[in-house]
Design an enzyme around this catalytic site. Structure first.
Site, short mmCIF file in Angstrom:
data_model
loop_
_atom_site.label_atom_id
_atom_site.label_comp_id
_atom_site.label_asym_id
_atom_site.label_seq_id
_atom_site.Cartn_x
_atom_site.Cartn_y
_atom_site.Cartn_z
CD GLU A 293 -1.74 2.27 1.88
OE1 GLU A 293 -1.59 3.32 1.20
OE2 GLU A 293 -1.63 2.23 3.10
CB CYS A 327 -1.69 6.71 2.52
SG CYS A 327 -2.45 5.46 3.56
#
Length: 541
Positions: A293, A327
């Site tokens: 990720e 994020c």
């Protein structure tokens, strides 16, 4: 060996404590903050359960008080990295033979300990080491990590019950073996829960792991490691090795028994890892499972019929909680011109009330960014916007690193939907807005969809169902986690499995069965009860 089929209680998400004035949890946390600040600990490398002090050290400092050192941590060198690989190899045979219920029991116990006596320690360590407010720490290092531990155990039990069809003549079984080799887990600074989950997810499935924590989160991650040890994690199953990323890669990515990588961090680093593994593919015993990720440039898209108060709340929380260092943080927004004047007034009024400062003061909404490098990078983007004739800073923009790495919540208004701060990941408290004309609605949706390399999170706002349907369809591939009338942050384990595609990662959805499936090497077994005794088929008669 037990002959029973065991079940795991389906978890509920861990309740979020309030930390109201005078509450027991607030009093306890304040005491733990004071206790941790008054001591300076020495954090070792932990390999095969043994603590190793290499003498090659760095410091853990408080981002909002950068003269205060919390700990000294020791870095693993080439020798220690090789020792960790050997420890993982030695532990593997016994660990993978431990029944799944006993593996699961260790992590369920860790969750229970964290829900109780360890809660204040992990929250205080995260507040001090990563400059999170009490609420941001609570939803991360307590609730989310507890959820990962409990839900992963439950998901594991569900996976094992999934079996193929059999017939009267044969019995077909699916055995969920761990990967053949060791797994490398590389975790980021911004979420203590991710730091815990990246090594735990492969380990719970019977793998052994090398865990490289971020240097900026070693402090809280060390306490996670100690928590797992107290819960009964056997030596060598997870090896805690703070180290140089380049050195680690040189050793690990050249080892034939590398079986997998579990990564959260920058797109650039992940790209380099992937290329290195590809270049070394002939060296490995098997094809390594690569799960990552990475970055995001997450959006909020507001239709003309959006509710202004709801939209403004999402913009502020989505962009500025934890200083925008998520994020999933809202970093760009597209606002209908028909809404803009009202949104501008409410947004500036509300965002102007945000308090920035020491997170130990519970009245503050924001703390400091993580370190000098991040501070300089974010400040550079703000200075770029100040100097541009295509942008205007309508709120904030001031930076001060004299005491801590403080950056005001900053809102940029641009006339260019492809402006630098609309397309590049900043990872700080900077939100850039673009106002579009109603006749350009679909064109602006196209720009939102195509103007960045990422596809992590996004949110749309409207009270018009037809507009929501159109936006959802138009932005189908723009985000792996998509929110309707809500901020694009705050995914909850078991509720919103997390991950994105494009250059935001492999989208293997942490917080779901999908992620755990990546740490398995299934074997199909067919047992035939009455095997044929002649090779001839009836058609040959």
């Amino acid at each position: 060996m037990s002959n029973a089929f065991f079940t795991v209680k389906k978890p509920l998400n861990e309740p979020i404590l309030s930390y109201l004035q005078g509450s027991p949890e607030r009093i306890s946390l304040k005491g733990k903050l004071k206790e941790l600040k008054e001591q300076r600990i020495d954090i070792p490398v932990i390999i095969g359960g043994k603590e190793i002090y290499t003498g090659n050290t760095k410091e853990c400092v408080i981002p909002h008080n950068n003269k205060h050192v919390l700990a000294t941590y020791h870095l693993a060198g080439e020798k220690e990295i090789k020792l960790a690989i050997e420890a993982a190899r030695l532990a593997k045979k016994e660990w993978e033979s431990v029944s799944w219920q006993h593996r699961g029991a260790i992590f369920l116990k860790a969750a229970e300990l964290l829900s109780g006596s360890w809660r204040t320690t992990l929250n205080a360590a995260t507040m001090l080491g990563q400059s999170k407010t009490v609420y941001q720490a609570e939803i991360d290092s307590a609730c989310e990590l507890i959820d990962f531990l409990r839900f992963n155990t439950y998901f594991m039990s569900e996976i094992y019950t999934d079996q193929p069809i059999s017939t009267n003549d044969n019995w077909n079984r699916l055995e969920y073996r761990p990967l053949e080799g060791f797994v490398l887990a590389v975790s980021p600074f911004n979420f203590t829960a991710i730091g815990g989950n990246l090594p735990v997810a492969p380990a719970i499935m019977g793998n052994t792991v090398l865990w490289k924590p971020s240097g900026a989160a070693v402090y809280s991650n060390y306490f996670v490691m100690k928590l797992l040890q107290e819960a009964g994690l056997p030596d060598g199953v997870i090896n805690f090795i703070p180290s140089s990323g380049n050195l680690l890669g040189d050793v690990v990515f050249n080892h034939q028994e590398l079986a997998g990588v579990h990564f959260t961090g920058s797109t650039q680093v992940f790209n380099t890892m992937w290329k290195t593994i590809g270049n070394n593919i002939e060296k490995y015993n098997s094809y390594p499972k690569i799960v990552g990720e990475t970055g995001g440039k997450d959006f909020i898209f507001a239709h003309k019929d959006a509710n202004v108060e709801q939209l403004v709340t999402a913009l502020i929380r989505g962009a500025f909680e934890y200083q925008g260092q998520k994020c999933s943080a809202a970093s760009r927004a597209y606002i209908s011109a028909q809404l803009w004047e009202e949104v501008r007034g409410v947004l500036i009024k509300e965002a102007s009330t945000i308090n920035v400062g020491n997170v130990e003061d519970f009245s503050n909404f924001m703390g400091a960014v993580i370190d000098q490098k991040a501070y300089d990078k974010i400040k550079g983007y703000i200075e770029y916007a100040k100097a541009s004739d295509q942008a205007e800073i309508i709120l904030g923009g001031r930076c001060d690193d004299s005491l801590g790495y403080f950056i005001e919540p900053t809102i940029i208004l641009t006339t260019d939907p492809h402006f630098k701060t609309m397309t590049e990941e900043i990872f700080g408290p900077v939100l850039t807005l673009y106002v579009y004309k109603e006749e350009d609605f679909e064109e602006t949706l196209d720009i939102c969809n195509s103007s960045t390399i990422y596809g992590l999170t996004g949110a749309i706002f409207s009270q018009d169902r037809g507009a929501l349907i159109k936006m959802e369809a138009h932005l189908r591939n723009a985000a792996g986690n998509f929110y309707i009338n809500d901020k694009p942050t705050g995914a909850v384990v078991g509720q919103q499995p997390f991950g994105g595609s494009r250059k935001s990662g492999t989208n293997d959805k942490a917080g779901s069965k999908l992620n755990l499936l990546r740490w398995m090497n299934p074997r199909t077994i067919k047992e035939t009860f009455n095997p044929p005794t002649n090779y001839r088929y009836p058609y040959m008669g």
